[in-house]
Motif scaffolding. Structure first.
Motif, PDB file in Angstrom:
ATOM      1  N   GLU A 180       6.049  47.943  33.892  1.00 53.01           N
ATOM      2  CA  GLU A 180       6.576  48.784  35.153  1.00 53.01           C
ATOM      3  C   GLU A 180       5.449  48.150  36.456  1.00 53.01           C
ATOM      4  O   GLU A 180       6.135  48.494  37.227  1.00 53.01           O
ATOM      5  CB  GLU A 180       6.985  49.993  34.864  1.00 53.01           C
ATOM      6  CG  GLU A 180       8.317  49.745  34.278  1.00 53.01           C
ATOM      7  CD  GLU A 180       9.456  49.169  34.027  1.00 53.01           C
ATOM      8  OE1 GLU A 180       9.677  49.512  36.083  1.00 53.01           O
ATOM      9  OE2 GLU A 180      10.375  48.969  33.913  1.00 53.01           O
ATOM     10  N   ILE A 240       6.113  44.767  36.998  1.00 55.00           N
ATOM     11  CA  ILE A 240       7.325  44.475  37.785  1.00 55.00           C
ATOM     12  C   ILE A 240       6.988  45.381  39.549  1.00 55.00           C
ATOM     13  O   ILE A 240       7.521  44.098  40.494  1.00 55.00           O
ATOM     14  CB  ILE A 240       8.800  44.653  37.060  1.00 55.00           C
ATOM     15  CG1 ILE A 240       8.250  44.279  35.275  1.00 55.00           C
ATOM     16  CG2 ILE A 240       9.353  45.116  37.698  1.00 55.00           C
ATOM     17  CD1 ILE A 240       9.767  44.714  34.448  1.00 55.00           C
ATOM     18  N   ALA A 241       6.844  45.923  39.454  1.00 53.87           N
ATOM     19  CA  ALA A 241       6.626  46.910  41.222  1.00 53.87           C
ATOM     20  C   ALA A 241       6.015  45.413  41.801  1.00 53.87           C
ATOM     21  O   ALA A 241       6.212  45.399  43.040  1.00 53.87           O
ATOM     22  CB  ALA A 241       6.296  47.746  41.193  1.00 53.87           C
ATOM     23  N   MET A 273       5.272  42.627  41.578  1.00 52.00           N
ATOM     24  CA  MET A 273       5.447  41.221  42.234  1.00 52.00           C
ATOM     25  C   MET A 273       7.152  41.276  43.271  1.00 52.00           C
ATOM     26  O   MET A 273       6.933  40.319  43.256  1.00 52.00           O
ATOM     27  CB  MET A 273       5.964  40.677  40.265  1.00 52.00           C
ATOM     28  CG  MET A 273       4.944  40.499  39.712  1.00 52.00           C
ATOM     29  SD  MET A 273       5.000  39.193  38.135  1.00 52.00           S
ATOM     30  CE  MET A 273       3.846  38.567  37.137  1.00 52.00           C
ATOM     31  N   GLU A 274       7.431  41.767  42.476  1.00 51.18           N
ATOM     32  CA  GLU A 274       9.222  42.066  43.229  1.00 51.18           C
ATOM     33  C   GLU A 274       8.620  42.583  44.981  1.00 51.18           C
ATOM     34  O   GLU A 274       9.057  42.315  45.955  1.00 51.18           O
ATOM     35  CB  GLU A 274       9.696  43.408  42.258  1.00 51.18           C
ATOM     36  CG  GLU A 274      10.238  42.858  41.495  1.00 51.18           C
ATOM     37  CD  GLU A 274      11.558  44.003  41.014  1.00 51.18           C
ATOM     38  OE1 GLU A 274      12.312  44.030  40.070  1.00 51.18           O
ATOM     39  OE2 GLU A 274      11.370  44.902  41.310  1.00 51.18           O
ATOM     40  N   GLN A 275       7.311  43.469  44.906  1.00 52.74           N
ATOM     41  CA  GLN A 275       6.775  44.035  46.494  1.00 52.74           C
ATOM     42  C   GLN A 275       6.437  42.500  46.796  1.00 52.74           C
ATOM     43  O   GLN A 275       6.582  42.573  48.369  1.00 52.74           O
ATOM     44  CB  GLN A 275       5.858  44.865  46.657  1.00 52.74           C
ATOM     45  CG  GLN A 275       5.356  45.064  48.101  1.00 52.74           C
ATOM     46  CD  GLN A 275       3.816  46.330  47.502  1.00 52.74           C
ATOM     47  OE1 GLN A 275       3.758  46.686  46.945  1.00 52.74           O
ATOM     48  NE2 GLN A 275       3.923  46.301  48.745  1.00 52.74           N
ATOM     49  N   GLY A 313       7.186  38.867  46.002  1.00 49.81           N
ATOM     50  CA  GLY A 313       7.673  37.766  45.800  1.00 49.81           C
ATOM     51  C   GLY A 313       7.375  37.150  44.733  1.00 49.81           C
ATOM     52  O   GLY A 313       7.201  36.188  44.792  1.00 49.81           O
ATOM     53  N   ALA A 371      10.721  35.001  39.582  1.00 49.71           N
ATOM     54  CA  ALA A 371      11.353  35.882  39.129  1.00 49.71           C
ATOM     55  C   ALA A 371      11.637  35.673  37.214  1.00 49.71           C
ATOM     56  O   ALA A 371      11.742  37.159  36.705  1.00 49.71           O
ATOM     57  CB  ALA A 371      13.006  35.183  39.293  1.00 49.71           C
ATOM     58  N   ILE A 410       9.062  38.083  35.824  1.00 50.15           N
ATOM     59  CA  ILE A 410       9.495  39.467  36.565  1.00 50.15           C
ATOM     60  C   ILE A 410      10.474  39.983  35.082  1.00 50.15           C
ATOM     61  O   ILE A 410      10.514  40.872  35.096  1.00 50.15           O
ATOM     62  CB  ILE A 410      10.600  40.104  37.596  1.00 50.15           C
ATOM     63  CG1 ILE A 410       9.672  39.670  38.216  1.00 50.15           C
ATOM     64  CG2 ILE A 410      11.281  41.294  37.745  1.00 50.15           C
ATOM     65  CD1 ILE A 410       9.392  39.689  39.978  1.00 50.15           C
ATOM     66  N   ASN A 411      11.751  39.181  35.129  1.00 47.31           N
ATOM     67  CA  ASN A 411      12.860  39.188  34.249  1.00 47.31           C
ATOM     68  C   ASN A 411      11.976  39.827  32.665  1.00 47.31           C
ATOM     69  O   ASN A 411      12.568  40.324  31.941  1.00 47.31           O
ATOM     70  CB  ASN A 411      13.870  37.710  34.003  1.00 47.31           C
ATOM     71  CG  ASN A 411      14.822  38.114  35.533  1.00 47.31           C
ATOM     72  OD1 ASN A 411      14.664  39.135  36.161  1.00 47.31           O
ATOM     73  ND2 ASN A 411      14.954  36.496  36.204  1.00 47.31           N
ATOM     74  N   ARG A 452      10.388  42.586  32.457  1.00 47.64           N
ATOM     75  CA  ARG A 452      11.786  44.335  31.743  1.00 47.64           C
ATOM     76  C   ARG A 452      12.299  44.088  30.678  1.00 47.64           C
ATOM     77  O   ARG A 452      12.761  44.763  30.439  1.00 47.64           O
ATOM     78  CB  ARG A 452      12.301  43.920  33.597  1.00 47.64           C
ATOM     79  CG  ARG A 452      13.374  44.517  33.735  1.00 47.64           C
ATOM     80  CD  ARG A 452      14.325  44.441  34.538  1.00 47.64           C
ATOM     81  NE  ARG A 452      13.348  45.078  35.926  1.00 47.64           N
ATOM     82  CZ  ARG A 452      13.538  43.936  36.937  1.00 47.64           C
ATOM     83  NH1 ARG A 452      14.211  42.745  37.268  1.00 47.64           N
ATOM     84  NH2 ARG A 452      12.923  45.048  37.429  1.00 47.64           N
TER      85      ARG A 452
END
Length: 384
Positions: free
Chosen positions: A305, A308-309, A311-313, A315, A318, A321-322, A325
Motif C-alpha cells: 500500500e 502504491i500510494a 506510485m499513484e502520487q 504517476g 499502472a 500498481i495493479n 494491489r
C-alpha cells in the motif's frame, strides 16, 4: 604573517643603518675629493717649502677647521640634517689603508703631502629621523612588493616536472601557465594528464579549471569522479564541477524521474525508480531506515500500500500498481527491483563509485530474514 612582518622590520632597520652609513661615507669622500682638487689654493704657494713650516701647518689647520665646522647637506630627501668635523688635529702622515680603515670608523683624514702630515677629525652628524624612516619604509615596501610579484625560483621537483611536461610536448605557454599554480594544483594537472581516461582532456582546460578551484591534495576518489563525469559529458568545466563542487549526495528529481548522484544525472526505468525512492524515503523518515524483507511465502500488503500510494502520487506505471494491489509486495519482487537498481546505477557509475549509494543488509535475529536500507546517510539524501 608574523614572520613576514619581522623580516620587513629587520629589512627596514638594516636599510636605515646602511643609508646613514652610506650618507656619512659619501660626505667624507666628497670632502676628501674637494680637498684634493683645491689643495693648491688652500694655502699660499709660498709655504710649500717641502719641510715642516709651523706657520703653514697652523694656517692649514685653521682653514680646515673653519671650512668643516658646519657642512650643509644638499639632497632631495636628506637623511642627515647637518654634519661637522670635530677634534681636527695634526698627525704624522697616514697611509692609504689606514685612511680607509679610519674612514670606516667615520673619521676624516686629509693628507698634506708637502709637509708629510695628515689632518684628522671625527664626523658628527644629526639624523633627520622623519626623512630617514619615511624614505626607507617606502623603499622597503617597494622591495617587498617587487619580491612578492617576482617569479619564485624553481625547486628540484618543479624542474623535474617541467622536464616531464616537455617530454609530453607541452608548449612553453602551457608550462608557464602551470608555474602560476599552487604546488597541489600542479600535482593535480600531472595526475589528470597521466590518467588514461582523462588523457583526451585539453591541457588548457585542465589548467584553467584547476586554477579555479582551491588547492587540495590529489584524491583518487575525486579523480574517479572526474573521469566518470568527463566520460558522461565530455565537458571539462562540468566534469570539474562534479568532482570538486559536488559531494556524495543522492537527490531524487521526482518531476523528471531521475536521480542525481554526486552531480551525475541517471535515468532509471520507472518501476525501479519508485522502489529506490521508496527506500530513500524510508531512510529519511524512519529512525534507522531498515526495511524487513517479506516472507518468501507470504506477500506484505502494508508495504504494498505504501508503494502504491507513492506510485499513484507521482504517476507510476499502472501495470506495476495493479500488480501490487492484486498480489501484494513479494520478497522476490523487492529483490528483483533492488538488483535492477544496482544494475542500472552500476552501469553508469561503476561498481566502486556506486557502492556507497546502493543497499546494505543485515539479518534479523528474530525472523532470520534480511533487512535492507540505502547505505548512504539520511542527511545526504534529498527529494526535489
Amino acid at each position: 604573517m608574523i614572520r613576514h612582518f619581522t623580516l620587513f622590520v629587520a629589512l627596514w632597520a638594516v636599510s636605515c643603518f646602511l643609508t646613514v652609513a652610506w650618507s656619512k661615507w659619501g660626505i667624507l669622500s666628497s670632502i676628501d675629493q674637494q680637498y684634493q682638487q683645491a689643495y693648491t689654493s688652500v694655502t699660499p704657494s709660498k709655504i710649500y717649502s717641502g719641510g715642516v713650516n709651523n706657520d703653514a701647518v697652523s694656517f692649514m689647520l685653521n682653514k680646515i677647521r673653519l671650512e668643516l665646522d658646519t657642512l650643509q647637506i644638499d639632497s632631495l630627501v636628506p637623511v642627515l640634517r647637518e654634519c661637522r668635523i670635530t677634534n681636527i688635529s695634526v698627525e704624522p702622515e697616514v697611509t692609504f689603508y689606514s685612511r680607509l680603515f679610519r674612514r670606516l670608523q667615520w673619521e676624516l683624514v686629509l693628507n698634506d703631502p708637502h709637509h708629510h702630515l695628515s689632518y684628522a677629525g671625527a664626523a658628527e652628524c644629526q639624523i633627520n629621523w622623519l626623512n630617514l624612516l619615511g624614505s626607507q619604509f617606502v623603499l622597503c615596501l617597494l622591495i617587498a612588493v617587487t619580491l612578492y610579484y617576482l617569479p619564485h625560483p624553481l625547486t628540484r621537483q618543479e624542474t623535474a616536472l617541467i622536464a616531464q611536461y616537455q617530454a609530453l610536448n607541452w608548449s612553453r605557454a602551457d608550462i608557464d601557465a602551470l608555474q602560476q599554480l599552487q604546488p597541489d594544483q600542479q600535482q593535480w594537472v600531472q595526475a589528470i594528464a597521466n590518467h588514461p581516461k582523462l588523457s583526451a582532456m585539453p591541457l588548457k582546460a585542465i589548467i584553467s579549471n584547476i586554477a579555479g578551484h582551491n588547492p587540495c591534495p590529489v584524491s583518487i576518489q575525486k579523480l574517479k569522479w572526474l573521469a566518470l563525469a568527463y566520460k558522461c559529458t565530455e565537458n571539462p568545466q562540468q566534469s570539474f564541477a562534479v568532482a570538486f563542487d559536488h559531494y556524495a549526495t543522492l537527490a531524487f528529481d521526482i518531476p523528471r524521474r531521475v536521480v542525481v548522484i554526486h552531480g551525475i544525472t541517471i535515468k532509471l526505468t520507472p518501476t525501479p525508480y519508485f522502489y529506490y525512492l521508496w527506500y530513500a524515503l524510508k531512510r529519511q523518515n524512519t529512525e534507522t531506515g531498515w526495511v524487513l524483507n517479506p516472507l518468501t511465502t507470504k506477500a506484505d500488503h502494508l508495504l504494498a500500500e505504501q508503494l502504491i500510494a507513492l506510485m499513484e502520487q507521482h504517476g507510476g506505471h499502472a501495470k506495476a500498481i495493479n500488480d501490487l494491489r492484486r498480489n501484494g509486495l513479494m520478497a522476490k519482487k523487492l529483490d528483483q527491483n533492488r538488483n535492477k537498481i544496482k544494475e542500472e546505477i552500476t552501469a553508469v557509475l561503476g561498481e566502486d563509485l556506486a557502492s556507497a549509494f546502493l543497499f546494505e543488509s543485515r539479518r534479523d535475529g528474530a525472523s532470520l530474514r534480511y533487512d535492507y536500507r540505502i547505505a548512504l546517510s539520511s542527511k545526504k539524501i534529498e527529494t526535489l
